[in-house]
Scaffold this motif. Sequence first.
Motif, short mmCIF file in Angstrom:
data_model
loop_
_atom_site.label_atom_id
_atom_site.label_comp_id
_atom_site.label_asym_id
_atom_site.label_seq_id
_atom_site.Cartn_x
_atom_site.Cartn_y
_atom_site.Cartn_z
N GLY A 35 39.18 -73.11 -28.89
CA GLY A 35 39.37 -73.45 -30.13
C GLY A 35 38.88 -74.87 -30.68
N ALA A 36 38.54 -75.66 -29.59
CA ALA A 36 38.11 -76.94 -29.90
C ALA A 36 36.64 -77.01 -29.94
N SER A 37 36.15 -78.06 -30.77
CA SER A 37 34.90 -78.43 -31.16
C SER A 37 34.26 -79.73 -30.87
N VAL A 38 32.87 -80.03 -30.91
CA VAL A 38 32.41 -81.28 -31.26
C VAL A 38 32.88 -81.66 -32.82
N PRO A 39 33.79 -82.75 -33.11
CA PRO A 39 34.11 -82.94 -34.44
C PRO A 39 32.93 -83.39 -35.36
N PHE A 40 31.90 -83.27 -35.27
CA PHE A 40 30.78 -83.45 -36.26
C PHE A 40 29.60 -82.56 -36.19
N ILE A 41 28.65 -82.62 -37.28
CA ILE A 41 27.57 -81.94 -37.03
C ILE A 41 26.54 -83.16 -37.03
N HIS A 42 25.53 -82.78 -35.79
CA HIS A 42 24.73 -84.31 -35.64
C HIS A 42 23.31 -83.38 -35.41
N SER A 43 22.28 -84.56 -35.60
CA SER A 43 20.80 -84.19 -34.92
C SER A 43 20.32 -85.41 -34.43
N TYR A 44 19.19 -85.57 -33.92
CA TYR A 44 18.57 -86.69 -33.55
C TYR A 44 17.20 -87.14 -33.99
N LYS A 45 16.83 -88.52 -33.77
CA LYS A 45 15.55 -88.85 -34.39
C LYS A 45 14.36 -88.21 -33.47
N GLU A 46 14.68 -88.45 -32.34
CA GLU A 46 13.45 -88.13 -31.05
C GLU A 46 13.97 -87.09 -30.04
N ASN A 47 15.24 -86.95 -29.91
CA ASN A 47 15.59 -86.44 -28.63
C ASN A 47 15.97 -84.92 -28.89
N GLU A 48 15.58 -84.04 -27.85
CA GLU A 48 15.72 -82.42 -27.93
C GLU A 48 16.99 -82.57 -27.33
N GLU A 49 17.74 -81.47 -27.15
CA GLU A 49 18.94 -81.16 -26.46
C GLU A 49 18.91 -79.76 -25.69
N ILE A 53 25.15 -73.22 -20.35
CA ILE A 53 26.75 -72.87 -20.42
C ILE A 53 27.18 -72.45 -19.03
N MET A 54 28.15 -73.47 -18.38
CA MET A 54 28.34 -73.08 -16.91
C MET A 54 29.77 -72.19 -16.89
N ASP A 55 30.48 -72.27 -17.93
CA ASP A 55 31.67 -71.43 -17.92
C ASP A 55 32.31 -71.23 -19.27
N GLY A 56 32.89 -69.88 -19.24
CA GLY A 56 33.40 -69.68 -20.67
C GLY A 56 32.58 -69.21 -21.60
N SER A 57 33.05 -69.50 -23.12
CA SER A 57 32.05 -69.01 -24.04
C SER A 57 32.30 -69.72 -25.30
N GLY A 58 31.33 -69.77 -26.40
CA GLY A 58 31.43 -70.62 -27.40
C GLY A 58 30.60 -70.06 -28.37
N ILE A 59 30.42 -70.91 -29.36
CA ILE A 59 29.50 -70.76 -30.63
C ILE A 59 29.09 -72.07 -30.80
N VAL A 60 27.60 -72.07 -31.18
CA VAL A 60 26.80 -73.20 -31.53
C VAL A 60 26.23 -72.95 -32.92
N ASN A 80 15.35 -82.33 -34.78
CA ASN A 80 16.02 -82.10 -36.23
C ASN A 80 17.02 -81.09 -36.55
N GLY A 81 17.08 -80.13 -35.54
CA GLY A 81 18.12 -79.26 -35.83
C GLY A 81 19.49 -79.73 -35.82
N LYS A 82 20.29 -79.48 -36.92
CA LYS A 82 21.57 -79.88 -37.16
C LYS A 82 22.55 -79.06 -36.51
#
Length: 116
Positions: A35-49, A53-60, A80-82
């Motif tokens: 039920g926990a998440s990154v507490p904000f939506i973000h993007s980057y100027k230059e970096n891709e990410e 996924i090493m264990d468990g499951s989630g939603i992006v 630029n993907g939010k």
Amino acid sequence: MKNYEIGHSNGGRTEFHNQLGLTGAEVSINTWPAGASVPFIHSYKENEEIYIIMDGSGIVIVDGEKIALTKGDVLRVSPNGKRQISASENESITYACIQVQANSLKEFTKNDAIIE
């Protein structure tokens, strides 16, 4: 001078930039309880990410699209993907996140290796 550094993840979120003296990427290991998440939506100027996924499951959520993730999935998000990632409501998630400058890779694997 040695040609390596060793880091260690202590659970939660561990960034390895300083631990390993990284010069070309940022790497983190992240564990979110159900039920926990990154507490904000973000993007980057230059970096891709790259999310591994090493264990468990989630939603992006990327640009408003929900993408289910499970152990073994690997996802790349352009700069630029939010994005915002969260654990499933009933299961935790552990993932590695690798952040690198988009279009910076010149050679890889066998093309960059020096075989001795």
